[in-house]
Design a protein around this motif. Structure first.
Motif, PDB file in Angstrom:
ATOM      1  N   GLY A  25      -3.452  -0.695   8.616  1.00  0.00           N
ATOM      2  CA  GLY A  25      -2.899  -1.282   7.401  1.00  0.00           C
ATOM      3  C   GLY A  25      -1.552  -0.721   7.002  1.00  0.00           C
ATOM      4  O   GLY A  25      -0.988  -1.118   5.981  1.00  0.00           O
ATOM      5  N   ILE A  26      -1.003   0.196   7.806  1.00  0.00           N
ATOM      6  CA  ILE A  26       0.277   0.833   7.498  1.00  0.00           C
ATOM      7  C   ILE A  26       1.406   0.132   8.239  1.00  0.00           C
ATOM      8  O   ILE A  26       1.317  -0.087   9.454  1.00  0.00           O
ATOM      9  CB  ILE A  26       0.253   2.331   7.891  1.00  0.00           C
ATOM     10  CG1 ILE A  26      -0.775   3.076   7.043  1.00  0.00           C
ATOM     11  CG2 ILE A  26       1.626   2.952   7.738  1.00  0.00           C
ATOM     12  CD1 ILE A  26      -0.975   4.517   7.471  1.00  0.00           C
ATOM     13  N   SER A  49       3.830  -5.397  -0.992  1.00  0.00           N
ATOM     14  CA  SER A  49       3.273  -4.168  -0.402  1.00  0.00           C
ATOM     15  C   SER A  49       3.093  -3.073  -1.446  1.00  0.00           C
ATOM     16  O   SER A  49       3.777  -3.048  -2.471  1.00  0.00           O
ATOM     17  CB  SER A  49       4.186  -3.647   0.710  1.00  0.00           C
ATOM     18  OG  SER A  49       4.299  -4.579   1.757  1.00  0.00           O
ATOM     19  N   ASP A  51       2.990   1.257  -1.888  1.00  0.00           N
ATOM     20  CA  ASP A  51       3.509   2.495  -1.294  1.00  0.00           C
ATOM     21  C   ASP A  51       2.751   3.692  -1.840  1.00  0.00           C
ATOM     22  O   ASP A  51       2.188   3.654  -2.939  1.00  0.00           O
ATOM     23  CB  ASP A  51       4.987   2.704  -1.642  1.00  0.00           C
ATOM     24  CG  ASP A  51       5.937   1.803  -0.870  1.00  0.00           C
ATOM     25  OD1 ASP A  51       5.444   0.904  -0.156  1.00  0.00           O
ATOM     26  OD2 ASP A  51       7.149   1.985  -0.998  1.00  0.00           O
ATOM     27  N   PHE A  88       2.520   0.277   3.053  1.00  0.00           N
ATOM     28  CA  PHE A  88       1.435  -0.490   3.649  1.00  0.00           C
ATOM     29  C   PHE A  88       1.912  -1.890   4.005  1.00  0.00           C
ATOM     30  O   PHE A  88       2.913  -2.382   3.476  1.00  0.00           O
ATOM     31  CB  PHE A  88       0.243  -0.545   2.693  1.00  0.00           C
ATOM     32  CG  PHE A  88      -0.417   0.790   2.510  1.00  0.00           C
ATOM     33  CD1 PHE A  88      -1.387   1.235   3.398  1.00  0.00           C
ATOM     34  CD2 PHE A  88      -0.045   1.627   1.469  1.00  0.00           C
ATOM     35  CE1 PHE A  88      -1.975   2.481   3.246  1.00  0.00           C
ATOM     36  CE2 PHE A  88      -0.626   2.872   1.307  1.00  0.00           C
ATOM     37  CZ  PHE A  88      -1.593   3.301   2.206  1.00  0.00           C
ATOM     38  N   ILE A  92      -2.015  -5.601   2.008  1.00  0.00           N
ATOM     39  CA  ILE A  92      -3.037  -4.562   2.203  1.00  0.00           C
ATOM     40  C   ILE A  92      -3.115  -3.684   0.952  1.00  0.00           C
ATOM     41  O   ILE A  92      -2.109  -3.118   0.517  1.00  0.00           O
ATOM     42  CB  ILE A  92      -2.719  -3.687   3.431  1.00  0.00           C
ATOM     43  CG1 ILE A  92      -2.764  -4.534   4.705  1.00  0.00           C
ATOM     44  CG2 ILE A  92      -3.683  -2.511   3.516  1.00  0.00           C
ATOM     45  CD1 ILE A  92      -4.125  -5.140   5.003  1.00  0.00           C
ATOM     46  N   PRO A  94      -4.859  -0.331  -0.379  1.00  0.00           N
ATOM     47  CA  PRO A  94      -5.690   0.839  -0.038  1.00  0.00           C
ATOM     48  C   PRO A  94      -6.904   0.924  -0.956  1.00  0.00           C
ATOM     49  O   PRO A  94      -6.827   0.558  -2.135  1.00  0.00           O
ATOM     50  CB  PRO A  94      -4.737   2.022  -0.286  1.00  0.00           C
ATOM     51  CG  PRO A  94      -3.364   1.434  -0.184  1.00  0.00           C
ATOM     52  CD  PRO A  94      -3.483   0.041  -0.717  1.00  0.00           C
ATOM     53  N   TYR A 143      -4.597  10.508   6.364  1.00  0.00           N
ATOM     54  CA  TYR A 143      -4.982   9.144   6.022  1.00  0.00           C
ATOM     55  C   TYR A 143      -6.193   8.683   6.833  1.00  0.00           C
ATOM     56  O   TYR A 143      -7.046   7.951   6.315  1.00  0.00           O
ATOM     57  CB  TYR A 143      -3.815   8.188   6.243  1.00  0.00           C
ATOM     58  CG  TYR A 143      -4.112   6.797   5.747  1.00  0.00           C
ATOM     59  CD1 TYR A 143      -4.258   6.551   4.382  1.00  0.00           C
ATOM     60  CD2 TYR A 143      -4.270   5.734   6.633  1.00  0.00           C
ATOM     61  CE1 TYR A 143      -4.550   5.285   3.906  1.00  0.00           C
ATOM     62  CE2 TYR A 143      -4.564   4.463   6.169  1.00  0.00           C
ATOM     63  CZ  TYR A 143      -4.701   4.245   4.802  1.00  0.00           C
ATOM     64  OH  TYR A 143      -5.003   2.984   4.353  1.00  0.00           O
TER      65      TYR A 143
END
Length: 275
Positions: A25-26, A49, A51, A88, A92, A94, A143
């Motif tokens: 996902g990055i 996105s 960050d 990301f 996406i 997180p 991560y």
């Protein structure tokens, strides 16, 4: 597929270090020292996105999260401070941002307390390392542990699958798709799709398409000084140049013409150091 771009970070730095990931996902990891004369000179722009970044120069480094921007918006970057972070992939979210996406809209917040891996100790480790490469390696380990043990999304698997199917379709089309196409592909109504988008990312599917088209235009402006604005507008799915200029000014904080001049005068492309 569109890769998320925040050009003002590079505008305000001499060198912008970047490691492309395109997994977990990055999109990429980045690092830069902000050298703009104005501390509030950085504009966040819509890229769909999220960050995470650290101010490594602070006496007590802390983690910050950047949410979705729906228009150009000023964010504080301190002159002479070094920042390391992760961007990301568009769409996406997180796991540790689930439930707070609305609070992160058009802003950046301190997220040090959200998860132990984003604590002061983690920031201390990042700031004690000697290079971008070392920090990038350290973050990827951090991560991997985070996504292995982090909380589960509070969205059903079915809705999550619909969402990711729509996100992939939009990105693969570079935002040049209609919501009716998403409905046809997924078998669900526009209202239901928009409800899922707003629950997960905080914006509608239509806005996500719009931001994807804008990012497509930004990408063309960054790497091609000869294309006319009319051609860029048409390739990016705008009805005409007038609509393109209006939307671009709202998203980028300046006209396409002014943006192109800034790209050229700042030697934008030469600022990037890729690993």
């Amino acid at each position: 597929m569109i890769h998320p771009i925040q050009p003002y970070l590079a505008f305000g730095s001499r060198h912008y270090h970047k490691r492309i990931i395109n997994s977990m996902g990055i999109a990429h990891l980045f690092e830069y020292c902000y050298n703009s004369e104005q501390e509030a000179d950085y504009l966040g722009i819509p890229d769909g996105s999220f960050d995470i970044f650290w101010d490594l120069t602070e006496p007590r480094p802390a983690a910050f999260g950047a949410g979705i921007f729906t228009h150009s918006n000023k964010c504080i970057r301190r002159k002479g401070h070094r920042y390391f972070g992760v961007r990301f992939m568009p769409g996406i979210v997180p796991d540790f941002y689930i439930g707070i996406t609305d609070a992160m809209m058009n802003t950046e917040i301190d997220i040090s307390s959200l998860d132990s891996t984003l604590s002061y100790a983690a920031a201390e480790s990042l700031s004690s390392l000697h290079s971008f490469s070392e920090r990038a390696d350290f973050f990827l380990v951090l991560y991997t542990d985070l996504i292995s043990h982090g909380p589960h999304e509070n969205v059903s698997i079915c809705k999550r699958n619909i969402y990711h199917e729509c996100i992939s379709y939009i990105l693969n089309s570079r935002g040049l798709c209609q919501i009716s196409e998403l409905c046809e592909q997924s078998g669900y109504s526009e209202r239901y799709i928009n409800t899922i988008f707003k629950n997960i990312i905080g914006i509608s599917a239509k806005k996500f398409c719009m931001f994807s088209r804008f990012q497509n235009a930004i990408d063309m402006l960054n790497h091609n000084n000869t294309l006319s604005f009319t051609e860029i507008a048409l390739r990016s799915g705008y009805y005409d140049q007038a609509q393109f200029i209006h939307d671009f000014r709202n998203c980028a904080g300046m006209t396409p013409s002014a943006y192109r001049k800034k790209i050229i005068s700042s030697n934008y492309v030469d600022k990037f150091v890729l690993e």
